[in-house]
Structures are given as C-alpha cells and as structure tokens.
Design a protein around this motif. Sequence first.
Motif, PDB file in Angstrom:
ATOM      1  N   LEU A  20      36.522  87.794 -60.786  1.00  0.00           N
ATOM      2  CA  LEU A  20      36.063  87.705 -62.183  1.00  0.00           C
ATOM      3  C   LEU A  20      34.624  87.198 -62.251  1.00  0.00           C
ATOM      4  N   GLY A  21      34.270  86.196 -61.421  1.00  0.00           N
ATOM      5  CA  GLY A  21      32.915  85.653 -61.399  1.00  0.00           C
ATOM      6  C   GLY A  21      31.908  86.701 -60.945  1.00  0.00           C
ATOM      7  N   ILE A  22      32.273  87.459 -59.943  1.00  0.00           N
ATOM      8  CA  ILE A  22      31.360  88.505 -59.465  1.00  0.00           C
ATOM      9  C   ILE A  22      31.195  89.581 -60.530  1.00  0.00           C
ATOM     10  N   GLY A  23      32.270  89.933 -61.207  1.00  0.00           N
ATOM     11  CA  GLY A  23      32.185  90.925 -62.284  1.00  0.00           C
ATOM     12  C   GLY A  23      31.281  90.446 -63.405  1.00  0.00           C
ATOM     13  N   TYR A  24      31.414  89.159 -63.777  1.00  0.00           N
ATOM     14  CA  TYR A  24      30.574  88.583 -64.819  1.00  0.00           C
ATOM     15  C   TYR A  24      29.095  88.650 -64.423  1.00  0.00           C
ATOM     16  N   LEU A  25      28.790  88.279 -63.169  1.00  0.00           N
ATOM     17  CA  LEU A  25      27.397  88.305 -62.700  1.00  0.00           C
ATOM     18  C   LEU A  25      26.826  89.728 -62.715  1.00  0.00           C
ATOM     19  N   ILE A  26      27.635  90.684 -62.365  1.00  0.00           N
ATOM     20  CA  ILE A  26      27.177  92.084 -62.379  1.00  0.00           C
ATOM     21  C   ILE A  26      26.899  92.531 -63.807  1.00  0.00           C
ATOM     22  N   ALA A  27      27.776  92.125 -64.764  1.00  0.00           N
ATOM     23  CA  ALA A  27      27.584  92.490 -66.160  1.00  0.00           C
ATOM     24  C   ALA A  27      26.307  91.868 -66.707  1.00  0.00           C
ATOM     25  N   VAL A  28      26.056  90.603 -66.400  1.00  0.00           N
ATOM     26  CA  VAL A  28      24.846  89.934 -66.891  1.00  0.00           C
ATOM     27  C   VAL A  28      23.601  90.607 -66.292  1.00  0.00           C
ATOM     28  N   ALA A  29      23.650  90.914 -65.028  1.00  0.00           N
ATOM     29  CA  ALA A  29      22.496  91.537 -64.381  1.00  0.00           C
ATOM     30  C   ALA A  29      22.215  92.923 -64.953  1.00  0.00           C
ATOM     31  N   SER A  30      23.269  93.671 -65.269  1.00  0.00           N
ATOM     32  CA  SER A  30      23.040  95.010 -65.801  1.00  0.00           C
ATOM     33  C   SER A  30      22.505  94.943 -67.231  1.00  0.00           C
ATOM     34  N   ARG A  31      22.865  93.910 -67.990  1.00  0.00           N
ATOM     35  CA  ARG A  31      22.302  93.781 -69.355  1.00  0.00           C
ATOM     36  C   ARG A  31      20.824  93.430 -69.295  1.00  0.00           C
ATOM     37  N   ARG A  32      20.433  92.611 -68.334  1.00  0.00           N
ATOM     38  CA  ARG A  32      19.017  92.250 -68.220  1.00  0.00           C
ATOM     39  C   ARG A  32      18.171  93.469 -67.835  1.00  0.00           C
ATOM     40  N   GLY A  66      40.302  93.596 -42.304  1.00  0.00           N
ATOM     41  CA  GLY A  66      41.666  93.069 -42.155  1.00  0.00           C
ATOM     42  C   GLY A  66      41.712  91.573 -42.421  1.00  0.00           C
ATOM     43  N   GLU A  67      40.723  90.850 -41.918  1.00  0.00           N
ATOM     44  CA  GLU A  67      40.671  89.409 -42.149  1.00  0.00           C
ATOM     45  C   GLU A  67      40.468  89.107 -43.634  1.00  0.00           C
ATOM     46  N   PHE A  68      39.598  89.872 -44.297  1.00  0.00           N
ATOM     47  CA  PHE A  68      39.337  89.660 -45.717  1.00  0.00           C
ATOM     48  C   PHE A  68      40.599  89.928 -46.542  1.00  0.00           C
ATOM     49  N   ALA A  69      41.310  91.018 -46.196  1.00  0.00           N
ATOM     50  CA  ALA A  69      42.549  91.333 -46.913  1.00  0.00           C
ATOM     51  C   ALA A  69      43.584  90.241 -46.694  1.00  0.00           C
ATOM     52  N   GLY A  70      43.658  89.720 -45.479  1.00  0.00           N
ATOM     53  CA  GLY A  70      44.591  88.624 -45.196  1.00  0.00           C
ATOM     54  C   GLY A  70      44.232  87.386 -45.987  1.00  0.00           C
ATOM     55  N   LEU A  71      42.957  87.082 -46.129  1.00  0.00           N
ATOM     56  CA  LEU A  71      42.505  85.920 -46.892  1.00  0.00           C
ATOM     57  C   LEU A  71      42.892  86.061 -48.363  1.00  0.00           C
ATOM     58  N   ILE A  72      42.730  87.255 -48.911  1.00  0.00           N
ATOM     59  CA  ILE A  72      43.112  87.493 -50.315  1.00  0.00           C
ATOM     60  C   ILE A  72      44.621  87.356 -50.484  1.00  0.00           C
ATOM     61  N   ARG A  73      45.407  87.832 -49.533  1.00  0.00           N
ATOM     62  CA  ARG A  73      46.869  87.714 -49.624  1.00  0.00           C
ATOM     63  C   ARG A  73      47.325  86.258 -49.548  1.00  0.00           C
ATOM     64  N   ARG A  74      46.624  85.475 -48.739  1.00  0.00           N
ATOM     65  CA  ARG A  74      47.006  84.065 -48.610  1.00  0.00           C
ATOM     66  C   ARG A  74      46.554  83.242 -49.818  1.00  0.00           C
ATOM     67  N   ASN A  75      45.478  83.653 -50.478  1.00  0.00           N
ATOM     68  CA  ASN A  75      44.921  82.892 -51.607  1.00  0.00           C
ATOM     69  C   ASN A  75      44.655  83.845 -52.779  1.00  0.00           C
ATOM     70  N   PRO A  76      45.694  84.330 -53.471  1.00  0.00           N
ATOM     71  CA  PRO A  76      45.473  85.336 -54.511  1.00  0.00           C
ATOM     72  C   PRO A  76      44.783  84.798 -55.770  1.00  0.00           C
ATOM     73  N   ILE A  77      45.073  83.610 -56.177  1.00  0.00           N
ATOM     74  CA  ILE A  77      44.494  83.084 -57.429  1.00  0.00           C
ATOM     75  C   ILE A  77      43.001  82.808 -57.253  1.00  0.00           C
ATOM     76  N   PRO A  78      42.569  82.076 -56.199  1.00  0.00           N
ATOM     77  CA  PRO A  78      41.120  81.892 -56.040  1.00  0.00           C
ATOM     78  C   PRO A  78      40.405  83.222 -55.866  1.00  0.00           C
ATOM     79  N   ALA A  79      41.028  84.178 -55.211  1.00  0.00           N
ATOM     80  CA  ALA A  79      40.403  85.487 -55.028  1.00  0.00           C
ATOM     81  C   ALA A  79      40.208  86.177 -56.367  1.00  0.00           C
ATOM     82  N   ALA A  80      41.170  86.037 -57.279  1.00  0.00           N
ATOM     83  CA  ALA A  80      41.043  86.637 -58.605  1.00  0.00           C
ATOM     84  C   ALA A  80      39.896  85.992 -59.375  1.00  0.00           C
ATOM     85  N   PHE A  81      39.788  84.644 -59.323  1.00  0.00           N
ATOM     86  CA  PHE A  81      38.686  83.968 -60.022  1.00  0.00           C
ATOM     87  C   PHE A  81      37.323  84.378 -59.440  1.00  0.00           C
ATOM     88  N   ILE A  82      37.256  84.530 -58.134  1.00  0.00           N
ATOM     89  CA  ILE A  82      36.001  84.954 -57.492  1.00  0.00           C
ATOM     90  C   ILE A  82      35.653  86.373 -57.957  1.00  0.00           C
TER      91      ILE A  82
END
Length: 130
Positions: free
Chosen positions: A115-127, A97-113
């Motif tokens: 995207l960054g996590i997705g990028y890291l997962i993609a790089v790790a899976s290619r390696r 609940g706290e995490f969902a509230g944090l995302i609702r209060r800060n949607p743009i930084p949450a989206a960038f985070i």
Amino acid sequence: MQATKDKAERFAQSASDMGDKTADQAKETASNMLGAVKETVQNVTSGAADMASKAAGQVRDTAKEWVGATEDAAMSAAKNVREAAGYAADKVGDWGGEFAGLIRRNPIPAAFIALGIGYLIAVASRRDSA
C-alpha cells in the motif's frame, strides 16, 4: 693489267665472302643473345609467379589462422554469456523464491508495504502530470 683485274676481283670476292661470314656470325650472335634474353625473361617471370604463389599461400594461411582464432574467441564469448545468463536466472529465481517466502511468512506487513509503495507511485505520477 689482267693480273691486276684478277687480283681486284679476288679481293672483291674475298671481301664479299668475309662480309657474308661476318653477317652470318652477327646473325648467329644476335640469335644467341636473343635466346639468352628470352630464357632470362622466362626465368624472371617464372620466379615472380612462384613468389606471388607463395605470397598468396601465406596470405591464405594467415587468414585461415585469423578466422580460426576469431571463431574460437566467439565460441568462448558465447559460452561465457550462456553461463552468465544461467547464473543470473538462477539468482533471480532464488531471490524471487525468497521474496515469495518472506511475503507468505509476513502477509500483513507485506500488504502495508505494498500500500505504501502504491501511494508513493500515485503521488509521483500526480507531480509529473501537474
């Protein structure tokens, strides 16, 4: 000579009577001893049976105590596990609940985070596949 013969016959009869009497006494003594031995064997057997019965009763009582103690311990452990699972579920729910509230209060930084996590997962899976 007749007197000696009579004496010999009386002596023989007396000896025969004494032999019969001694044999009867021996039979009676043997019978009494046999009765005493039988009674002793019955007493020993009865005592052994009583001791075995008491021992079995003690084993049964001890086993019941152990079962009771084990059952109590299992019930206590189950109660503790239920309480811990309930506490963990409450904490996870609170954190979610706290995490969902944090995302609702800060949607743009949450989206960038995200995207960054997705990028890291993609790089790790290619390696891993290379």
